[in-house]
Design an enzyme around this catalytic site. Structure first.
Site, PDB file in Angstrom:
ATOM      1  N   ARG A  91      15.130  35.856  12.940  1.00  0.00           N
ATOM      2  CA  ARG A  91      13.741  36.018  12.520  1.00  0.00           C
ATOM      3  C   ARG A  91      12.884  36.313  13.745  1.00  0.00           C
ATOM      4  NH1 ARG A  91      15.533  31.297   9.780  1.00  0.00           N
ATOM      5  NH2 ARG A  91      15.654  31.573   7.516  1.00  0.00           N
ATOM      6  N   LYS A 100      12.690  28.070   9.991  1.00  0.00           N
ATOM      7  CA  LYS A 100      12.495  27.526   8.645  1.00  0.00           C
ATOM      8  C   LYS A 100      13.191  26.184   8.453  1.00  0.00           C
ATOM      9  CE  LYS A 100      11.295  31.516   5.849  1.00  0.00           C
ATOM     10  NZ  LYS A 100      11.565  32.250   4.587  1.00  0.00           N
ATOM     11  N   HIS A 118      12.124  42.166  10.363  1.00  0.00           N
ATOM     12  CA  HIS A 118      13.019  41.651   9.326  1.00  0.00           C
ATOM     13  C   HIS A 118      14.002  42.706   8.835  1.00  0.00           C
ATOM     14  CE1 HIS A 118      12.580  37.526   8.177  1.00  0.00           C
ATOM     15  NE2 HIS A 118      13.052  37.751   6.969  1.00  0.00           N
ATOM     16  N   ARG A 134      17.273  42.024  10.199  1.00  0.00           N
ATOM     17  CA  ARG A 134      17.879  40.858   9.547  1.00  0.00           C
ATOM     18  C   ARG A 134      18.531  41.274   8.231  1.00  0.00           C
ATOM     19  NH1 ARG A 134      17.525  35.394   9.954  1.00  0.00           N
ATOM     20  NH2 ARG A 134      17.422  34.132   8.085  1.00  0.00           N
ATOM     21  N   HIS A 161      19.737  30.197   6.809  1.00  0.00           N
ATOM     22  CA  HIS A 161      19.223  30.088   5.454  1.00  0.00           C
ATOM     23  C   HIS A 161      19.238  28.632   4.992  1.00  0.00           C
ATOM     24  CE1 HIS A 161      20.296  34.534   4.373  1.00  0.00           C
ATOM     25  NE2 HIS A 161      19.120  34.421   4.956  1.00  0.00           N
ATOM     26  N   TYR A 197      20.560  40.508  -0.890  1.00  0.00           N
ATOM     27  CA  TYR A 197      21.253  41.542  -0.125  1.00  0.00           C
ATOM     28  C   TYR A 197      22.442  42.119  -0.876  1.00  0.00           C
ATOM     29  CZ  TYR A 197      18.451  39.295   3.439  1.00  0.00           C
ATOM     30  OH  TYR A 197      17.410  38.752   4.128  1.00  0.00           O
TER      31      TYR A 197
END
Length: 273
Positions: free
Chosen positions: A122, A147, A216, A219, A242, A251
């Site tokens: 990120r 996160k 992003h 990513r 995640h 994805y």
């Protein structure tokens, strides 16, 4: 933002007394005005905030009727938006183009792009990366996931290590800041954001991805590459930081052609002559 904007809009149209007479037609006009400038997701959030405001206005006797049930918001479906990604040849082109820039900004941006492309980090994880997060002897990089607040130790890949080392030696300004990536102009502090940096480097390389073109996008590309390589979602989630394995599900849409390639013929579907 939806609630304050509605109040300002209605007061501007009808004055202080106008709030008392707000009607369904006023709400429709306001939502039509906002809807032309918002995504479906933003419009749904706006509608939810307006419902709360209108319930409050009715409960406090500022409007005669509860108008909240009249606000219709768009229905959103899980994973309805397919993320934008870069293909491997596009990533190679961006890295090659940036590597030709020997300025301080070029050395910094090349190292940042190597991190984004190699690990799918990120933007905040790159911006907050500190000098002590690189263990040169063990050839390990420590990533602080913004996160989950967890740490991941990743192997320091050679292109990444070389790019960072070159920047530290020849591009990074003298500063007491511990973050690796610093502004090229005073005050010398960590970068505020990476979006404009990435967009500029994509443009310079002649790469024009569909959709958004911020950090992003690398990513998304990394996650898709791993899925195409049949890497388990749990491993992908651990690598990308995640919170759940379901975070990789969007994805899967990007690997549609790969899934079609391994699809089995269903018996009984032959075309009859």
């Amino acid at each position: 933002m939806g609630s304050p904007l509605l109040l300002a809009w209605q007061l501007d149209r009808s004055g202080v007394e106008g709030l008392n007479g707000v009607a369904v037609g006023d709400i429709d006009s306001y939502m039509d005005l906002r809807g032309s400038k918002l995504t479906r997701s933003s419009l749904k959030s706006t509608a939810e905030r307006l419902r709360s405001l209108l319930r409050y206005l009715h409960r406090t006797a500022r409007v005669a009727a509860d108008l909240s049930p009249h606000i219709i918001s768009p229905r959103l479906y899980a994973y309805e938006g397919v993320p934008s990604i870069l293909e491997r040849d596009q990533i190679t082109a961006v890295l090659a183009s940036t590597s030709m820039d020997a300025t301080a900004a070029g050395l910094r941006d090349h190292a940042i792009l190597q991190l984004l492309a190699t690990y799918g980090l990120r933007a905040g994880e790159v911006r907050n990366m500190r000098i002590e997060d690189i263990d040169w002897r063990a050839e390990v990089v420590r990533v602080r996931h913004s996160k989950t607040q967890a740490y991941t130790l990743l192997p320091l890949m050679e292109p990444v290590g070389e790019a960072i080392l070159t920047y530290l030696r020849s591009g990074r300004p003298a500063t007491d800041a511990r973050e690796i990536f610093i502004r090229t102009r005073a005050p010398f502090r960590k970068l505020d954001k990476l979006y404009s940096l990435v967009r500029r480097r994509l443009r310079d390389a002649g790469v024009k991805p569909l959709g958004k073109c911020g950090p992003h996008i690398f990513r998304h590309a990394r996650a898709t590459e791993l899925l195409r390589a049949a890497v388990p979602k749990k491993v992908i989630g651990d690598l990308l930081g995640h919170r759940s394995t379901g975070s990789a599900d969007p994805y899967l849409k990007l690997a549609t052609e790969d899934l079609r390639a391994v699809a089995l013929d269903v018996p009984g579907t032959e075309v009859l002559a």
